[in-house]
Design an enzyme around this catalytic site. Structure first.
Site, PDB file in Angstrom:
ATOM      1  CD  GLU A  60      -5.510 -17.309 -30.048  1.00  0.00           C
ATOM      2  OE1 GLU A  60      -6.375 -16.432 -30.267  1.00  0.00           O
ATOM      3  OE2 GLU A  60      -5.774 -18.520 -30.077  1.00  0.00           O
ATOM      4  CG  ASP A  63      -8.177 -10.353 -33.370  1.00  0.00           C
ATOM      5  OD1 ASP A  63      -7.149 -10.107 -32.691  1.00  0.00           O
ATOM      6  OD2 ASP A  63      -9.314 -10.416 -32.849  1.00  0.00           O
ATOM      7  N   GLY A 165     -13.959 -15.470 -18.300  1.00  0.00           N
ATOM      8  CA  GLY A 165     -12.512 -15.594 -18.114  1.00  0.00           C
ATOM      9  C   GLY A 165     -11.996 -16.956 -18.561  1.00  0.00           C
ATOM     10  N   GLY A 167     -11.666 -18.050 -21.742  1.00  0.00           N
ATOM     11  CA  GLY A 167     -11.026 -18.058 -23.055  1.00  0.00           C
ATOM     12  C   GLY A 167     -11.955 -18.400 -24.208  1.00  0.00           C
ATOM     13  CG  ASP A 215     -13.083 -13.095 -29.446  1.00  0.00           C
ATOM     14  OD1 ASP A 215     -12.361 -13.776 -30.194  1.00  0.00           O
ATOM     15  OD2 ASP A 215     -12.710 -12.667 -28.338  1.00  0.00           O
ATOM     16  CE1 TYR A 271      -6.570  -9.399 -26.841  1.00  0.00           C
ATOM     17  CE2 TYR A 271      -7.067  -7.062 -26.946  1.00  0.00           C
ATOM     18  CZ  TYR A 271      -7.084  -8.312 -27.517  1.00  0.00           C
ATOM     19  OH  TYR A 271      -7.610  -8.483 -28.778  1.00  0.00           O
TER      20      TYR A 271
HETATM   21  P1  NG1 Z   1     -10.521 -13.399 -25.424  1.00  0.00           P
HETATM   22  O1  NG1 Z   1      -9.901 -12.649 -24.286  1.00  0.00           O
HETATM   23  O2  NG1 Z   1     -10.192 -14.813 -25.393  1.00  0.00           O
HETATM   24  O3  NG1 Z   1     -11.977 -13.085 -25.484  1.00  0.00           O
HETATM   25  C1  NG1 Z   1      -9.131 -11.864 -27.198  1.00  0.00           C
HETATM   26  C2  NG1 Z   1      -9.754 -10.874 -28.167  1.00  0.00           C
HETATM   27  C3  NG1 Z   1      -9.665 -11.290 -29.620  1.00  0.00           C
HETATM   28  C4  NG1 Z   1      -8.285 -11.795 -29.978  1.00  0.00           C
HETATM   29  C5  NG1 Z   1      -7.829 -12.846 -28.945  1.00  0.00           C
HETATM   30  C6  NG1 Z   1      -6.414 -13.304 -29.188  1.00  0.00           C
HETATM   31  C7  NG1 Z   1     -11.654  -9.607 -27.294  1.00  0.00           C
HETATM   32  C8  NG1 Z   1     -13.122  -9.542 -27.217  1.00  0.00           C
HETATM   33  N1  NG1 Z   1     -11.166 -10.669 -27.898  1.00  0.00           N
HETATM   34  O4  NG1 Z   1      -9.948 -12.909 -26.884  1.00  0.00           O
HETATM   35  O5  NG1 Z   1     -10.019 -10.195 -30.439  1.00  0.00           O
HETATM   36  O6  NG1 Z   1      -7.365 -10.748 -30.060  1.00  0.00           O
HETATM   37  O7  NG1 Z   1      -7.896 -12.362 -27.631  1.00  0.00           O
HETATM   38  O8  NG1 Z   1      -6.265 -13.892 -30.430  1.00  0.00           O
HETATM   39  O9  NG1 Z   1     -10.973  -8.724 -26.833  1.00  0.00           O
HETATM   40 MG    MG Z   2     -13.392 -11.860 -24.022  1.00  0.00          MG
END
Ligand code: NG1
Ligand code: MG
Length: 514
Positions: A60, A63, A165, A167, A215, A271
């Site tokens: 987590e 990436d 939202g 996850g 993702d 983020y």
């Molecule tokens: P979420 O917010 O769950 O879609 C994000 C990032 C991933 C990765 C994860 C944490 C996007 C599209 N996705 O996921 O690249 O960093 O958080 O591991 O921003």
């Molecule tokens: Mg996302």
């Protein structure tokens, strides 16, 4: 289909996408979409582009530091039905876009400029922004390959089953499906998977999230029989692997917190800030360790902790095993970034012999962030230790004995539990509800429980010996949902939305079954 084609498959039948038990309900959903399309636009769609959500098993927030992660695509997905028509000479292409859930997602009409990019206002969080991301990315790609046509005009109808939202990456599924739809509508017969991923990663940043590539990779490379081991350097690769056979058999359960975390809204303090902190950790470490300038790479801000690791061992002239390297890096961070309270922008500028303004300009302007202190130490320890856990987990997953025992599963689960601790304590991306779900599940028989995706809400994932699944579900019902989200207990359907046993799902496809 190990080593399957590098192109996104075109399918003509839903059983190429869904498991047998889902075909009935999916068939109805796709028919409803096509019927509503016809009612709205007076014709059938030419095709449906479809991309799924994902669950991340482990790895987590690493990436974007270019470390390997282990996600799998899931069965819930986003459908984009399209009818395309040539745009008349001299005119701008138009897009009419609607959603099957019209009350939540109102329709919109807009134009695509003949040259330049479709405008995306990342402060206005309209749902159609993700489709615009797909248009931008797709047209930029086509233009870079010498195409100088005007886009076709499109009538579009969307339907998604991935909670936003939640996850499970509804955003990446939407961006991937949209980019795929625009490429297909503009006559691309075969879309290369890695190209689609790379363009979808860059595209998603147009909504204001400086995202990594996990993702989109899971959404495009997903496979019905396998999870993925995704690496980003030297280039994007998604290796498929199956879960070990074990006694008792293992299953992965996904449980929603129902705390929504709208990443694009909280990005400046969550983020995007983490992307800045980890990037600056790499740059500051390089300076303090006198490694010379870091090589630029594909990290969202141009440098990564994995680039730093490489440089560190190059400079020392040794190449220990990956596990040893990562263990060393954890120690190096602890000894070098000693300020447990974090670093102010001024302090970082001082170390880097630059000005706070120059730092802001370079790292915090395209994606603005808000922070008093930058937690370089704890974030970097998380990244290196999480990558270490991914390596150990992958080793266990891929080299399991013929029939793995419960204690073998527990060793895998332990790594997931440690990942959760690190996310909570070092990365501060958990939340009380996620902690509670993990706690309840573990007490009822889960051997490994953690948040999945960015965190701060959304979903959790649990590694559970199959015979314990009913117990875990019952405990979650009793000790979480009953009090926090009783709606989940109102119907079977609501319950299936809250808690599902997850199997790997098929990645993106174009469907032409009409
Ligand atoms: P979420 O917010 O769950 O879609 C994000 C990032 C991933 C990765 C994860 C944490 C996007 C599209 N996705 O996921 O690249 O960093 O958080 O591991 O921003
Ligand atoms: Mg996302």
């Amino acid at each position: 289909m190990a080593g399957s084609a590098v192109h996104v498959p075109e399918v003509t039948s839903l059983d190429e996408i869904y498991a047998p038990e889902a075909l009935l309900s999916q068939g109805k959903r796709w028919n409803d979409l096509a019927a509503e399309f016809e009612r709205l636009y007076g014709k059938t769609p030419d095709f449906i582009a479809r991309a799924p959500g994902r669950v991340n098993i482990i790895g987590e927030h690493i990436d974007y530091m270019l470390y390997e992660v282990m996600p799998m695509a899931v069965a819930i997905d986003l459908l984009v039905a399209v009818a395309a028509a040539p745009t008349p000479e001299g005119e701008e292409a138009t897009v009419e876009i609607a959603n099957l859930s019209a009350d939540k997602f109102p329709s919109k009409t807009f134009a695509i400029p003949r040259e330049g990019d479709v405008e995306i206002n990342s402060n206005d969080h309209h749902w159609t922004n993700y489709f615009k991301c797909g248009i931008r990315g797709a047209l930029q790609l086509l233009r870079s390959e010498g195409w100088n046509g005007n886009s076709v005009s499109m009538k579009v109808l969307v339907h998604g089953t991935i909670p936003s939202g939640g996850g499970l990456s509804s955003s990446a599924a939407f961006t991937c499906a949209s980019a795929l739809a625009v490429l297909t509508a503009n006559g691309q017969k075969e879309v290369e998977k890695s190209k689609l991923v790379n363009l979808a990663v860059v595209s998603e940043r147009f909504v204001g999230v400086n995202s990594g590539g996990m993702d989109q990779t899971a959404s495009v490379f997903g496979d019905k029989d396998s999870a993925l081991y995704v690496s980003f350097v030297p280039e994007l690769k998604a290796k498929q692997f199956s879960f070990p056979k074990s006694n008792p058999p293992l299953s992965f359960l996904i449980a929603q917190t129902y705390v929504t975390s709208e990443k694009k809204i909280t990005a400046p303090i969550h983020y995007n800030l983490r992307v800045v902190e980890t990037t600056l950790a790499a740059v500051v470490l390089a300076k303090k360790l006198e490694l010379g300038s870091l090589p630029g790479d594909n990290g969202p801000l141009g440098y990564s902790l994995s680039g730093l690791q490489k440089k560190y061992f190059e400079k020392r002239g040794t190449t220990p095993s990956v596990v040893q390297q990562l263990e060393t890096m954890v120690d190096v961070v602890k000894q070098t970034l000693t300020q447990e309270e974090g670093y102010t922008k001024e302090e970082i500028a001082g170390i880097l012999e630059t000005t706070p303004e120059a730092l802001t300009e370079r790292y915090m302007t395209r994606f603005p962030i808000r922070a008093e202190r930058f937690q370089l130490r704890s974030r970097a320890i998380h990244v290196y230790s999480e990558s270490l856990r991914v390596n150990k987990f992958a080793e266990l997953m891929m080299n399991a004995p013929e029939s793995a025992s419960l204690s073998y599963l527990e060793a895998m689960g332990q790594l997931m539990n440690e990942s959760q601790d690190s996310c909570r304590d070092l990365y501060n991306c958990s939340c009380p509800e996620l902690d509670l779900l993990c706690d309840v599940a573990r007490k009822a028989g889960s051997v490994g429980s953690r948040l999945t995706g960015a965190g701060w809400g959304g979903s959790s994932v649990h590694l559970i010996p199959e015979d314990k699944v009913p117990q875990v579900e019952a405990a979650l019902k009793e000790q979480y949902y009953k009090e926090k989200y009783p709606q989940a207990l109102e119907s079977d359907e609501a319950w299936r939305d809250a808690v599902v046993v997850s199997k790997p799902g098929q990645g993106a496809v174009v469907y032409r079954g009409f």
